[in-house]
Design a protein around this motif. Structure first.
Motif, mmCIF file in Angstrom:
data_model
loop_
_atom_site.group_PDB
_atom_site.id
_atom_site.type_symbol
_atom_site.label_atom_id
_atom_site.label_comp_id
_atom_site.label_asym_id
_atom_site.label_seq_id
_atom_site.Cartn_x
_atom_site.Cartn_y
_atom_site.Cartn_z
ATOM 1 N N LEU A 39 73.100 -10.079 62.504
ATOM 2 C CA LEU A 39 71.711 -9.759 62.801
ATOM 3 C C LEU A 39 71.541 -8.241 62.848
ATOM 4 O O LEU A 39 72.293 -7.542 63.538
ATOM 5 C CB LEU A 39 71.293 -10.369 64.146
ATOM 6 C CG LEU A 39 69.976 -9.862 64.744
ATOM 7 C CD1 LEU A 39 68.792 -10.285 63.864
ATOM 8 C CD2 LEU A 39 69.794 -10.376 66.176
ATOM 9 N N LEU A 40 70.551 -7.747 62.128
ATOM 10 C CA LEU A 40 70.173 -6.338 62.183
ATOM 11 C C LEU A 40 68.749 -6.262 62.702
ATOM 12 O O LEU A 40 67.844 -6.883 62.146
ATOM 13 C CB LEU A 40 70.260 -5.699 60.794
ATOM 14 C CG LEU A 40 69.749 -4.257 60.695
ATOM 15 C CD1 LEU A 40 70.622 -3.311 61.522
ATOM 16 C CD2 LEU A 40 69.683 -3.806 59.243
ATOM 17 N N ALA A 41 68.543 -5.481 63.762
ATOM 18 C CA ALA A 41 67.211 -5.326 64.354
ATOM 19 C C ALA A 41 66.928 -3.848 64.553
ATOM 20 O O ALA A 41 67.681 -3.156 65.249
ATOM 21 C CB ALA A 41 67.125 -6.074 65.691
ATOM 22 N N LEU A 42 65.837 -3.366 63.947
ATOM 23 C CA LEU A 42 65.449 -1.959 64.026
ATOM 24 C C LEU A 42 63.975 -1.868 64.417
ATOM 25 O O LEU A 42 63.184 -2.749 64.059
ATOM 26 C CB LEU A 42 65.668 -1.269 62.679
ATOM 27 C CG LEU A 42 67.091 -1.294 62.113
ATOM 28 C CD1 LEU A 42 67.123 -0.681 60.724
ATOM 29 C CD2 LEU A 42 68.060 -0.577 63.042
ATOM 30 N N PRO A 43 63.580 -0.812 65.137
ATOM 31 C CA PRO A 43 62.158 -0.648 65.505
ATOM 32 C C PRO A 43 61.274 -0.653 64.275
ATOM 33 O O PRO A 43 61.578 -0.014 63.263
ATOM 34 C CB PRO A 43 62.128 0.708 66.217
ATOM 35 C CG PRO A 43 63.521 0.910 66.717
ATOM 36 C CD PRO A 43 64.416 0.261 65.706
ATOM 37 N N ALA A 44 60.156 -1.375 64.367
ATOM 38 C CA ALA A 44 59.295 -1.553 63.201
ATOM 39 C C ALA A 44 58.293 -0.429 63.028
ATOM 40 O O ALA A 44 57.561 -0.409 62.025
ATOM 41 C CB ALA A 44 58.548 -2.884 63.315
ATOM 42 N N ASP A 45 58.235 0.529 63.968
ATOM 43 C CA ASP A 45 57.200 1.555 63.888
ATOM 44 C C ASP A 45 57.515 2.650 62.877
ATOM 45 O O ASP A 45 56.696 3.526 62.635
ATOM 46 C CB ASP A 45 56.938 2.179 65.261
ATOM 47 C CG ASP A 45 58.204 2.695 65.922
ATOM 48 O OD1 ASP A 45 59.275 2.588 65.309
ATOM 49 O OD2 ASP A 45 58.113 3.198 67.060
ATOM 50 N N GLY A 46 58.688 2.654 62.287
ATOM 51 C CA GLY A 46 58.967 3.572 61.193
ATOM 52 C C GLY A 46 59.134 5.013 61.606
ATOM 53 O O GLY A 46 58.198 5.802 61.533
ATOM 54 N N ARG A 47 60.353 5.391 62.025
ATOM 55 C CA ARG A 47 60.602 6.762 62.474
ATOM 56 C C ARG A 47 61.483 7.551 61.517
ATOM 57 O O ARG A 47 61.792 8.711 61.758
ATOM 58 C CB ARG A 47 61.290 6.721 63.846
ATOM 59 C CG ARG A 47 60.509 5.920 64.880
ATOM 60 C CD ARG A 47 61.243 5.822 66.189
ATOM 61 N NE ARG A 47 60.547 4.958 67.124
ATOM 62 C CZ ARG A 47 60.941 4.729 68.384
ATOM 63 N NH1 ARG A 47 62.039 5.322 68.818
ATOM 64 N NH2 ARG A 47 60.255 3.944 69.163
ATOM 65 N N GLY A 48 61.909 6.938 60.432
ATOM 66 C CA GLY A 48 62.813 7.596 59.502
ATOM 67 C C GLY A 48 62.094 8.340 58.397
ATOM 68 O O GLY A 48 60.903 8.668 58.502
ATOM 69 N N ALA A 49 62.830 8.608 57.329
ATOM 70 C CA ALA A 49 62.306 9.382 56.208
ATOM 71 C C ALA A 49 61.246 8.591 55.455
ATOM 72 O O ALA A 49 61.249 7.361 55.424
ATOM 73 C CB ALA A 49 63.448 9.767 55.263
#
Length: 323
Positions: free
Chosen positions: A187-197
């Motif tokens: 399982l991979l879970a990352l914040p959905a608000d988009g803080r990357g490039a």
């Protein structure tokens, strides 16, 4: 007839429940996991199914199975993500590194350790980096980029305090190791608000009209360039002393000069063509009669010192007279 109708219904049901092709981050993660397992530890990893959902923190906390490895991921702007490896898959990853193969027997029930986390951290980071590279021009890049392995949790209880109460992009992969020797989930879970490039914009290819305009402009520049051609009537050899004492109006004898055999050469001395001397519009002109064979440049000079002050011509540098 009744059996044929039942068979058609079964076939339609099978087609309607077929595997849906994943796209975007889900497709990239599927490839990234398999690639990282193969490249880092030589493990054959296959994702048989992958589901992408938007989940709240409460929903995410219900997803990790018991005795799974919990890897905290650190990302841009102090964002935190989570990667969960089920006990069966963790056992296969450890086995391939310890004994060089994946056992088919059920793994021993135990809690993951920091040693386990160290053995999977390289594979995790390579998979996350590969995911980021594959999404360079995708709209999923802002939330899927910039995360790397940070730490390991021995228990799931601190997750509620460590992770933000926000929406997560969750990728749940059903995984098979070594042709089915071990099956489980990652399982991979990352914040959905988009803080990357942000994704790189792709410039559209030039239209046919733009290519034609560019080609015409380039051709105009090239065809407008000047190229110098030298017409050679004859060559003579003179002593260096005679050359230095030449005066205005002094005649030179051109023994081999003919008006119907003039050599055209470039500035590098290569013969380009031959022609005849004539006129065009009241001006001197040369009419090309045949293409000359490309010849190497003539030697610039080979000076022979005269034996007497008024010595006659012998073998002295060639002098080109253009006309």
């Amino acid at each position: 007839m009744e059996q044929n109708g039942i068979k058609r219904k079964i076939d339609r049901a099978r087609k309607s429940t077929g595997v849906v092709e994943v796209q975007g981050a889900a497709k990239a993660w599927k490839l990234a996991l398999a690639r990282s397992a193969r490249d880092t530890i030589g493990l054959e990893l296959t994702i048989t199914n992958l589901r992408q959902t938007r989940s709240s923190l409460a929903e995410l906390l219900e997803m990790p199975p018991e005795r799974a490895l919990l890897a905290m991921l650190e990302g841009p702007k102090e964002g935190l993500g989570l990667l969960v490896i089920s006990p069966e898959i963790l056992a296969g990853i450890v086995e391939i590194q310890m004994i060089g193969r994946v056992n088919t027997s059920a793994p021993i029930a135990r809690r993951p350790t920091r040693t386990d986390a160290a053995m999977v951290s390289g594979m995790i980071d390579k998979a996350l980096k590969s995911l980021e590279l594959d999404l360079t021009q995708s709209n999923d890049l802002p939330w899927a980029s910039g995360f790397r392995y940070a730490s390991f949790l021995e228990d799931a209880r601190p997750l509620a305090l460590l992770l933000e109460d926000t929406t997560f992009q969750a990728l749940m992969a059903d995984v098979s190791l070594a042709d089915g020797a071990r099956v489980g989930q990652i399982l991979l879970a990352l914040p959905a608000d988009g803080r990357g490039a942000m994704p790189k914009s792709v410039e559209p290819p030039p239209s046919r009209a733009a290519e034609m305009v560019f080609g015409a402009a380039l051709g105009e520049q090239i065809m407008g360039a000047k190229a110098e051609i030298v017409s050679v009537l004859a060559r003579v050899s003179l002593p260096l002393e005679t050359i230095l004492n030449l005066k205005i109006g002094e005649p030179l004898v051109l023994n081999d000069a003919t008006l119907d055999k003039i050599c055209l050469e470039g500035r590098d001395g290569l013969r380009l063509a031959t022609g005849k001397l004539g006129q065009n519009g009241g001006m001197r002109a040369i009419r090309i009669t045949a293409e000359g064979e490309m010849a190497p440049p003539q030697p610039v000079a080979s000076v022979t010192k005269p034996t007497q002050p008024n010595a006659k011509p012998s073998t002295i540098p060639d002098i080109k007279k253009a006309g």
